[in-house]
Structures are given as structure tokens and as C-alpha cells.
Design a protein around this motif. Structure first.
Motif, short mmCIF file in Angstrom:
data_model
loop_
_atom_site.label_atom_id
_atom_site.label_comp_id
_atom_site.label_asym_id
_atom_site.label_seq_id
_atom_site.Cartn_x
_atom_site.Cartn_y
_atom_site.Cartn_z
N ARG A 122 -12.41 -4.54 8.20
CA ARG A 122 -11.97 -5.82 8.04
C ARG A 122 -11.56 -6.71 8.97
O ARG A 122 -11.89 -7.88 9.08
CB ARG A 122 -11.30 -5.96 6.63
N GLU B 288 -6.41 7.05 5.97
CA GLU B 288 -7.71 6.47 5.11
C GLU B 288 -7.47 4.78 4.87
O GLU B 288 -8.48 4.30 5.10
CB GLU B 288 -7.44 7.15 3.71
N PHE B 289 -6.37 4.24 4.97
CA PHE B 289 -5.95 3.00 4.66
C PHE B 289 -6.53 2.24 5.89
O PHE B 289 -7.38 1.19 6.06
CB PHE B 289 -4.51 2.73 4.57
N ASP C 207 -8.45 3.40 8.93
CA ASP C 207 -9.70 3.65 9.08
C ASP C 207 -10.72 3.22 8.24
O ASP C 207 -11.88 2.61 8.37
CB ASP C 207 -10.02 5.01 9.69
N GLY C 208 -10.48 3.17 6.81
CA GLY C 208 -11.23 3.31 5.58
C GLY C 208 -11.11 1.59 5.49
O GLY C 208 -12.23 0.98 4.88
N ARG C 209 -10.03 1.25 5.41
CA ARG C 209 -9.92 -0.19 4.77
C ARG C 209 -9.55 -1.64 5.74
O ARG C 209 -9.94 -2.42 5.67
CB ARG C 209 -8.98 -0.29 3.60
N LEU C 210 -8.89 -1.16 6.84
CA LEU C 210 -8.19 -1.98 7.76
C LEU C 210 -9.41 -2.25 9.02
O LEU C 210 -9.66 -3.48 9.13
CB LEU C 210 -6.85 -1.95 8.36
N ARG C 211 -9.85 -1.29 9.44
CA ARG C 211 -10.73 -1.35 10.50
C ARG C 211 -12.15 -2.05 10.23
O ARG C 211 -12.61 -3.00 11.07
CB ARG C 211 -11.02 -0.08 11.25
N HIS D 55 0.82 -1.01 0.08
CA HIS D 55 -0.18 -0.13 0.00
C HIS D 55 1.08 1.07 -0.02
O HIS D 55 1.89 1.35 0.39
CB HIS D 55 -0.96 0.20 1.23
#
Ligand SMILES: NC(=O)c1ccc[n+]([C@@H]2O[C@H](COP(=O)([O-])OP(=O)(O)OC[C@H]3O[C@@H](n4cnc5c(N)ncnc54)[C@H](OP(=O)(O)O)[C@@H]3O)[C@@H](O)[C@H]2O)c1
Length: 192
Positions: free
Chosen positions: A117, A108-109, A111-115, A102
């Protein structure tokens, strides 16, 4: 929408004087031979069970390159089959399917993508990425394993942190090998 109980932990081992590696990246000093009879013993089975609670790892490219270097010398890949996200702007070798790269906005990564999942998100270094994670207010806790050694100079646990961050000491454990593990919660972030 993020998991309300997703938790970002920064964990590394450092010398007593606060370094995670020598200036040239060497971590030869991690093998210490101290004994502290009053400490807890780390049983391999409980370490393995604990590692299974980690849902994904995040690391900087230099830490990834160090792990690849160790692997090339015969060491085991320390992150098992757990998804591992490497932050980099470069085109690095992808040696296994569990690794993804990444570049860009870390907030953004995370909070938006990892949290959304993953519930248990572990930042495993190095110093540049740990500082970035704290500076952006992304970490819920910091786990700091202090080794019984002084190395005088090197890469700091938090490289280039630009402000004070007050922490709450939540747990202290000492082990038979002389390692002390400190667990701090980051006020305002921790939902535990
Ligand atoms: N003692 C321990 O527990 C421990 C743990 C981990 C690491 N280490 C040691 O620490 C050293 C590495 O630490 P370090 O502080 O030098 O480096 P690092 O944090 O591992 O990696 C920093 C690099 O990651 C990339 N990066 C960071 N944020 C990014 C973002 N938002 N987007 C894209 N790329 C990003 C950049 O490289 P690019 O040029 O690739 O973009 C940056 O230079 C190694 O020697 C390692 O062995 C020790």
C-alpha cells in the motif's frame, strides 16, 4: 505483491551515547542549544516538503503514549494527517482517524500489508520496535540523528538486539544546531 520500490526506514534522534529517552521515558534533553556554523540550516519549508514524502508511520505503543502526552500538554501531533500504525496488545485510546492499531506478526504486517500500500514507510520508534524491525530483516535503512549531548543512561536506540548487523554508511549531514544525521543502508535489503 509488495511495491518493488517500497522502502522501510527507521528514524530516531539519540544522544551521543546512544539513548532515545531517559529510563523513565523523558526526552527533555532533545532541546539542545549548540551552534555549528559550518552546518546546513534546516528550513521549515524543506522539512515540510520532506515530511510530505512519508506515506505512513509505524510506532510502538510507548512512543504513541508519549506523543499523546505531549499533545495533552499543547504540542502539535507530529505525524500530521499521515496514516500512523501503532503496535500494541492493549486497548489504547484512538484520538484521530489516521491512527490504526496492530498486534502480532510484524513481518507479515510490513511485507504483507504495508509494502503493497505504501512506498515510504517510516518506523519512528521506540527502541523495542526498532530492534524488532531490524531483527526481522524488515528495514531498508536507518537514519540516526545524533544530538550534541550525553545523558549517561536510558532507553537504547535498539533495545535488546541479539546479533551483529553490518551497515553501509550512505550519507552524513551536519546541521547548524549541532545535530549530525547518519543514513545507513541495510545490506541485502536495500533496493535503491
Ligand atoms: N528520541 C527519539 O527520536 C524517540 C523516538 C521514539 C520514541 N522515543 C522514546 O522512546 C520511548 C519508548 O520506546 P520503548 O522502546 O520503551 O517502546 P516502544 O518501542 O515505543 O513500544 C514498545 C511496545 O510496543 C508494543 N509492541 C511492540 N511490538 C509489537 C508487536 N509486534 N505487536 C503488538 N505490540 C507490539 C508493546 O507494548 P504493548 O504492551 O502495548 O503491547 C511494546 O512494549 C519513549 O520514552 C519515547 O519518548 C524517542
Amino acid at each position: 505483491m509488495a511495491h518493488s520500490d517500497a522502502r522501510v526506514t527507521i528514524h530516531m534522534a539519540a544522544s551521543l551515547d546512544g539513548f532515545i529517552a531517559r529510563k523513565d521515558g523523558r526526552v527533555d534533553w532533545l532541546d539542545t542549544s549548540d551552534e555549528f556554523p559550518g552546518g546546513e540550516t534546516l528550513e521549515p519549508a524543506s522539512v515540510e516538503a520532506f515530511l510530505e514524502t512519508i506515506d505512513c508511520y509505524v510506532m510502538g505503543s510507548r512512543t504513541y503514549e508519549t506523543a499523546l502526552g505531549f499533545e495533552a500538554q499543547g504540542a502539535v501531533w507530529p505525524y500530521g494527517k499521515t496514516p500512523t500504525f501503532v503496535l500494541t496488545h492493549r486497548d489504547l485510546p484512538r484520538t484521530r482517524e489516521t491512527v490504526a492499531f496492530h498486534a502480532g506478526d510484524l513481518a507479515e504486517f510490513v511485507d504483507g500489508r504495508l509494502r503493497p500500500r505504501f512506498r515510504t514507510i517510516w518506523f519512528v520508534g521506540g527502541g523495542i520496535v526498532s530492534a524488532e524491525c531490524l531483527r526481522l530483516g524488515l528495514a531498508d535503512e536507518v537514519r540516526y540523528s545524533i544530538l550534541p549531548v550525553l545523558i549517561g543512561d536510558g532507553i537504547r536506540f535498539f533495545e535488546g538486539l541479539d546479533r551483529d548487523i553490518a551497515l553501509h554508511l550512505a550519507e552524513v549531514k551536519a546541521y547548524t544546531n549541532g545535530v549530525v544525521e547518519l543514513r545507513y543502508e541495510v545490506p541485502g535489503r536495500c533496493r535503491a
